[in-house]
Design a protein around this motif. Sequence first.
Motif: not given
Length: 393
Positions: A122-133
């Motif tokens: 929840s603390h990351r936006d869509v881009l941050g979630n998708v790029a996490y790996g």
Amino acid sequence: MESKKNMIEVQNISKLYGLNKSEAAKMMREGSEKEAVQKKTGVSVALWDVNMKIPQGQIFVIIGLSGSGKSTLVRCFNRLNKPTSGKVLFEGKDLATLSKKELLEFRRNKIAMVFQSFGLMSHRDVLGNVAYGLEIKGISKEEREKKAMEVISMVGLNGWEHQSCDSLSGGMRQRVGIARALTNDPDVLLMDEPFSALDPLVRQDMQFELLQIQRKLRKTVVFITHDIDEAFNLGDVVAIMKDGKVIQTDTPEQMSEHPANEYVEAFINNADKSRVLSVYNIMITPKTLVRVGDGVEQALRVMNKNELSTVYVVDDNLHLVGILTIADAVHARQNHLPISDVVQKDIPVVDPDTLVADIMALAAEAPYPIAAVGKDGQLKGIVTKAKVLSSLV
């Protein structure tokens, strides 16, 4: 047909929970039921002697009711569950032989999982979630965000990359989950009832999106569901499980036509058969055909003898030319015209592999039976409105 390489092969996998596993295994080998084994030994049999081959580039669906063992099995594919006995081979390599480092690399690069609960940060936006790996892998910010944006675009989330995931609808959050899994470019995508929390219309949209993505990327997808319609809509191959065992593995079409037992048949009876059966399953052979070189009198004799008001016209190689109505045949006789001058060529045709569900509207409006024509142009059969309707019951 070219045989496909198996990405995952399951060999005699069993998973037992409890202390007295040897006694429980002995009872199972002797044919005892899961409930009886648990009652006597206290051991829960989650999986028993499961064998399975998952081909590369296909959507392989595992379906079963709660407690059937489907989620337990899929977690053996990424070694989140360690089998009590048996092997899971990934591209021919036994996962049990992987070191801790190799297992970590395997999970990061070869296989990815999408959960029902989304599992977004929840603390990351869509881009941050998708790029996490990719961030975990140490990929530079510029490179990982470029790759993430490509996948975000693929799942239809352009313009949402800087939105908080908490502000997204359920369907959009699931798209983020799929995008995050795809960004690492895994060979295999494991999906554990990913759409079950969505409302029916969004669920249908997500099924379509998954099919579009899979057809483009040709990933191997292992999809878990308890919904037979979802299984048949998505699956190239479907495996039905019950009490930790695989009851039948087959294509939706073959499973629908040849259920292994009453349990499978009962499962299938709850499915929309129009989404399972193809035109090939319901088409019939025309009573008779007329060749385009035949005379009109011959055509009229054929129609009169078989009590037909229309007849299909083919060439010498059985390629469909069109349809001849009795009115057009009479007109041709009166005006001394050949059949080729009066045959109706602008008629609806379908491929025999087309799903019955996809010809419903066409069948409702067509004035004549629909011609099933193969890719070689040959007439393979015809589909009547009666056959379409009977396929639904």
